[in-house]
Design an enzyme around this catalytic site. Structure first.
Site, PDB file in Angstrom:
ATOM      1  N   GLY A  83      24.635  16.946 -59.473  1.00 43.90           N
ATOM      2  CA  GLY A  83      24.162  17.974 -60.817  1.00 43.90           C
ATOM      3  C   GLY A  83      25.610  17.855 -61.207  1.00 43.90           C
ATOM      4  O   GLY A  83      25.791  18.806 -61.913  1.00 43.90           O
ATOM      5  N   GLY A 122      28.314  16.082 -63.478  1.00 42.90           N
ATOM      6  CA  GLY A 122      28.731  15.119 -64.489  1.00 42.90           C
ATOM      7  C   GLY A 122      28.956  13.785 -63.601  1.00 42.90           C
ATOM      8  O   GLY A 122      29.933  12.775 -64.387  1.00 42.90           O
ATOM      9  N   GLY A 166      26.968  11.491 -61.894  1.00 38.65           N
ATOM     10  CA  GLY A 166      26.834  10.483 -61.438  1.00 38.65           C
ATOM     11  C   GLY A 166      25.489  10.422 -60.172  1.00 38.65           C
ATOM     12  O   GLY A 166      25.403   9.479 -59.263  1.00 38.65           O
ATOM     13  N   ASP A 185      24.577   5.831 -66.286  1.00 32.55           N
ATOM     14  CA  ASP A 185      24.686   6.122 -65.043  1.00 32.55           C
ATOM     15  C   ASP A 185      24.505   5.398 -64.047  1.00 32.55           C
ATOM     16  O   ASP A 185      25.035   4.734 -63.061  1.00 32.55           O
ATOM     17  CB  ASP A 185      24.584   6.998 -65.043  1.00 32.55           C
ATOM     18  CG  ASP A 185      25.228   8.793 -65.336  1.00 32.55           C
ATOM     19  OD1 ASP A 185      25.613   8.489 -65.918  1.00 32.55           O
ATOM     20  OD2 ASP A 185      24.909  10.168 -65.137  1.00 32.55           O
TER      21      ASP A 185
HETATM   22  C1  MEV Z   1      26.355  13.471 -69.282  1.00 33.27           C
HETATM   23  O1  MEV Z   1      26.874  12.535 -68.085  1.00 33.27           O
HETATM   24  C2  MEV Z   1      26.696  11.917 -69.914  1.00 33.27           C
HETATM   25  C3  MEV Z   1      26.565  12.519 -72.156  1.00 33.27           C
HETATM   26  O2  MEV Z   1      26.926  11.587 -72.905  1.00 33.27           O
HETATM   27  C4  MEV Z   1      24.702  12.615 -71.567  1.00 33.27           C
HETATM   28  C5  MEV Z   1      24.560  10.764 -71.411  1.00 33.27           C
HETATM   29  O3  MEV Z   1      25.412   9.858 -72.018  1.00 33.27           O
HETATM   30  O4  MEV Z   1      22.772  10.476 -70.992  1.00 33.27           O
HETATM   31  C6  MEV Z   1      26.896  14.118 -72.332  1.00 33.27           C
END
Ligand code: MEV
Length: 312
Positions: free
Chosen positions: A99, A101, A103, A148
């Site tokens: 959680g 960022g 992925g 992701d």
């Molecule tokens: C999150 O990793 C990236 C964002 O652009 C959301 C997304 O693209 O789903 C904030």
């Protein structure tokens, strides 16, 4: 028994702006989640979070994968039908902070889908795995971009929304984890915060989103030329823009400035922000990592990888 792994990812450019259709560049990194699936009499899911059966609180992504691949969601194979195995044992091990960022949920979802695909001979091709993975992330989180799950399935450096593979980065990547704000629900919260700001100040926020999109277009050219010094400058500007959108934190900026002072080409938030991780490109990974640790973060030195989901 089948063991598969899938990578985490960073955004070089374009997080948040990609939600509004702007271009972005994402990159698979050499931090992986490993999932083993083995036919069994019951369903068990085992990870650092504990051992459960199908459990949408503790193991929501893997529970959804099992249900989608082997449950009622799949007409070719139904859990508990006469003559078929009635369960599966799933073991999860991960290098990716949860959680934050990078992925992590996409990686566990894609590795689990592929391990189930192989163990139960379901014959799904990688693009189908990526698509199912996106659907599962969207169901569990309420909303998710396909980035992701796509990057985790295919690996490499990927231009979005076209999904063109770019030539891989060959410098070091240092990730700095603030160890703050980690939560699978954070992305949805941050995306909705930016949406509210955009509703309130459209004439100010829309140009910022456009500008972030333009970094990805220019960044592609600089990546082709391996011009990391200029790429780094763009990353620094991008960090300022993300801060302006309200997704920065004091600790993210502390790690970003520490990395830059230690000689990184550039450094910025990666992912949704609001805590989580920053990323720096550098040819001095140890020095940058030490600066990040001195500023209170957890540093991870890694590289870009072409490897998407793999059989171990
Ligand atoms: C999150 O990793 C990236 C964002 O652009 C959301 C997304 O693209 O789903 C904030």
């Amino acid at each position: 028994m089948a063991t598969c792994s899938a990578p985490g990812k960073i955004y070089l450019f374009g997080e948040h702006a990609v939600v509004y259709g702007e271009p972005a560049i994402a990159c698979a990194v050499d931090l992986r989640t490993y999932v083993t699936a083995k036919r069994a009499d019951f369903i068990t899911i085992n990870s650092d979070l504990g051992e459960t059966g199908l459990d949408y609180e503790v193991h929501p992504y893997v529970s959804a994968c099992i249900n989608k691949m082997l449950g009622n969601g799949n007409r070719r194979f139904s859990l508990g039908t006469v003559g078929s195995p009635s369960g599966v044992s799933v073991e999860i091990r991960s290098d990716i902070p949860i959680g934050s960022g990078l992925g992590s949920s996409a990686a566990v979802t894609i590795a689990a889908l592929q391990a189930l695909n192989l163990e139960f001979s379901l014959g799904l091709a990688p693009d189908r795995i990526a698509e199912l993975g996106h659907r599962i992330e969207a169901e569990v989180q309420g909303a998710a971009s396909p980035t992701d799950t796509y990057v985790s399935t295919m690996g490499g450096l990927i231009a979005l929304p076209s999904r063109r593979k770019l030539r891989l980065l060959d410098c070091d990547i240092v990730i700095g984890d603030t160890l703050q704000g980690a939560s699978p629900k954070k992305t949805a919260r941050m995306v909705s915060m930016v949406a509210s700001l955009r509703d309130e100040f459209p004439n100010i926020i829309n140009p910022i989103i456009k500008t972030i999109g333009s970094f990805a277009s220019l960044g592609e050219k600089l990546l082709e030329e391996r011009d990391y010094a200029s790429l780094g400058k763009l990353m620094n500007i991008d960090h300022g823009m993300l801060d302006a959108l309200g997704v920065g934190t004091a600790q993210l900026s502390a790690l970003v400035y520490a990395a830059r002072s230690a000689g990184a080409y550039g450094a910025k938030i990666t992912g949704a922000g609001g805590g989580g991780c920053m990323v720096a490109l550098t040819d001095r990974p140890e020095k940058v990592a030490m600066a990040i640790e001195d500023a209170g973060g957890k540093a991870i030195i890694t590289r870009a990888t072409e490897l998407g989901v793999e059989v171990e």
